[in-house]
Every structure is written in structure tokens, then in C-alpha cells.
Write an enzyme that holds these catalytic residues in place. Structure first.
Site, PDB file in Angstrom:
ATOM      1  N   ASP A 159      14.947  72.403   8.927  1.00 33.32           N
ATOM      2  CA  ASP A 159      16.037  71.926   9.779  1.00 33.32           C
ATOM      3  C   ASP A 159      17.078  71.209   8.915  1.00 33.32           C
ATOM      4  OD1 ASP A 159      17.348  71.612  12.163  1.00 33.32           O
ATOM      5  OD2 ASP A 159      16.187  69.874  12.818  1.00 33.32           O
ATOM      6  N   SER A 162      13.699  63.692   8.990  1.00 34.91           N
ATOM      7  CA  SER A 162      12.430  64.013   9.651  1.00 34.91           C
ATOM      8  C   SER A 162      11.330  63.218   8.958  1.00 34.91           C
ATOM      9  CB  SER A 162      12.191  65.529   9.585  1.00 34.91           C
ATOM     10  OG  SER A 162      11.073  65.893  10.360  1.00 34.91           O
ATOM     11  N   HIS A 211      13.936  63.370  13.821  1.00 29.57           N
ATOM     12  CA  HIS A 211      12.802  63.949  14.540  1.00 29.57           C
ATOM     13  C   HIS A 211      11.819  62.823  14.857  1.00 29.57           C
ATOM     14  CE1 HIS A 211      13.471  67.997  12.217  1.00 29.57           C
ATOM     15  NE2 HIS A 211      14.403  67.772  13.142  1.00 29.57           N
TER      16      HIS A 211
END
Length: 192
Positions: A137, A18, A44
Site C-alpha cells: 500500500d 502501517s 492502518h
């Protein structure tokens, strides 16, 4: 550098990242030489970055790079990018599928969803690598990989641009190996 402790042949490497991971991936992917397994990247990102990211990685990589479409077949030595705004799922027959169900940790694609799916499809032969990021996550996904007998790896939070994501996974106890930035390429080559 950390020596790999993978006990089963690696048939799949899934990398989740991310915030702060794009720069790391742009350092890793161009240095990868022939590998005997497919590499799937779940990052992401915003929709507007779709084609630019694929093209950027493709021009810098010696390995074939492509964005996943529904029912894409995984091939060894290829790099696959999860498309923005879809969860990426692994099927036991070697295909990838896309899903547009609810966001997890405000994210779609979700690293947890892909890691859990990879664990279900590939069991002890999957390696999950979690990079830089600013949310939780990936932790549950690494848990699933670990419980399936696969191997779990995290970027050393001390060398990550945004350390929270790998740090949370390490603190949860699901990471077997921690690798510093400068050793990630060599580590991946050791897997196969």
C-alpha cells in the site's frame, strides 16, 4: 539530512503508514511546531484503537489533532487522523470525505486511495510521505502524486521498523526523497 527539493509551495502533507509506523508518528508529531499546511495521517489500524490513538497524539502534540469526520474542513497547522475502517478522500474545495468501499491491500483506510485522491485534488502542491509497513500500500498512490507534479518522500527502509512498504515504493521508482528517522521532523518543517 536530505534537503527538500519541493518546487511548489506545500499546501498539504499526507503521511501513510502501517506496521511499525505508530512509534515513528509518536516521535514525529510531538516535535512538530507551527507549519503552514495541514497534515493528514492515514494509518492502518484496528477499530479498537480509534479514540486511544487520537487522544494519545492530541496530548503529545503542540498542534491541534483530530480524527476526520465526513466533510471535515482542512486547516493549516492542524493534524488529521483518518478513522479506522474508512477510506479518506480529498475534495478540491478543501473538505475531507469518508468512504466505506472495498478494502485495498486488505486495508481500509488505504494509503493508495488517499494519496491518489490527494494528487487529484491538490496536484503539484501535495507532498506524500510513506512510512514503515509490511505490504505494498502506498506505492500506487505515490505514483499518482508524482505524476500530478507533487513531491514523494519515503522513510529510509534501513531505519524503518518494517522496511517493506517504503522499499517497494523506492524500487518502483516513485520516491524522490528518502529520509532517515532522525531527520523526518526537520524535513517536514522545511516544507513550509
Amino acid at each position: 539530512m536530505e534537503e527538500t527539493t519541493v518546487t511548489h509551495p506545500c499546501r498539504l502533507l499526507v503521511i501513510g503508514g502501517s506496521a511499525g509506523s505508530l512509534d515513528m508518528l509518536l516521535q514525529i508529531v510531538p516535535k512538530l511546531e507551527t507549519v503552514s499546511f495541514p497534515i493528514v495521517i492515514v494509518l492502518h489500524r484496528r477499530n479498537s484503537e480509534d479514540l486511544a490513538l487520537e487522544e494519545l497524539m492530541e496530548t503529545k502534540s503542540a498542534l491541534p489533532v483530530g480524527e476526520v469526520e465526513d466533510k471535515t474542513r482542512l486547516l493549516p497547522g492542524h493534524v488529521y487522523l483518518a478513522p479506522a475502517d474508512y477510506h479518506l478522500l480529498f475534495e478540491k474545495n478543501g473538505l475531507l470525505s469518508l468512504d466505506d468501499s472495498e478494502r485495498i491491500h486488505f486495508s481500509r483506510p488505504s494509503i493508495d486511495v488517499s494519496f491518489e485522491s490527494a494528487a487529484d485534488a491538490y496536484g503539484a502542491t501535495v507532498v506524500g510521505l510513506l512510512l514503515s509497513g509490511a505490504n505494498a500500500d502506498g506505492s500506487k498512490g505515490l505514483e499518482a502524486i508524482r505524476k500530478a507534479g507533487g513531491h514523494t518522500v519515503a522513510q529510509d527502509p534501513e531505519t524503518a521498523d518494517v522496511p517493506l512498504m517504503p522499499r517497494l515504493a523506492i524500487e518502483a521508482g516513485w520516491v524522490e526523497t528518502v529520509v532517515r528517522n532522525e531527520h523526518l521532523v526537520d524535513y517536514i518543517h522545511q516544507l513550509g
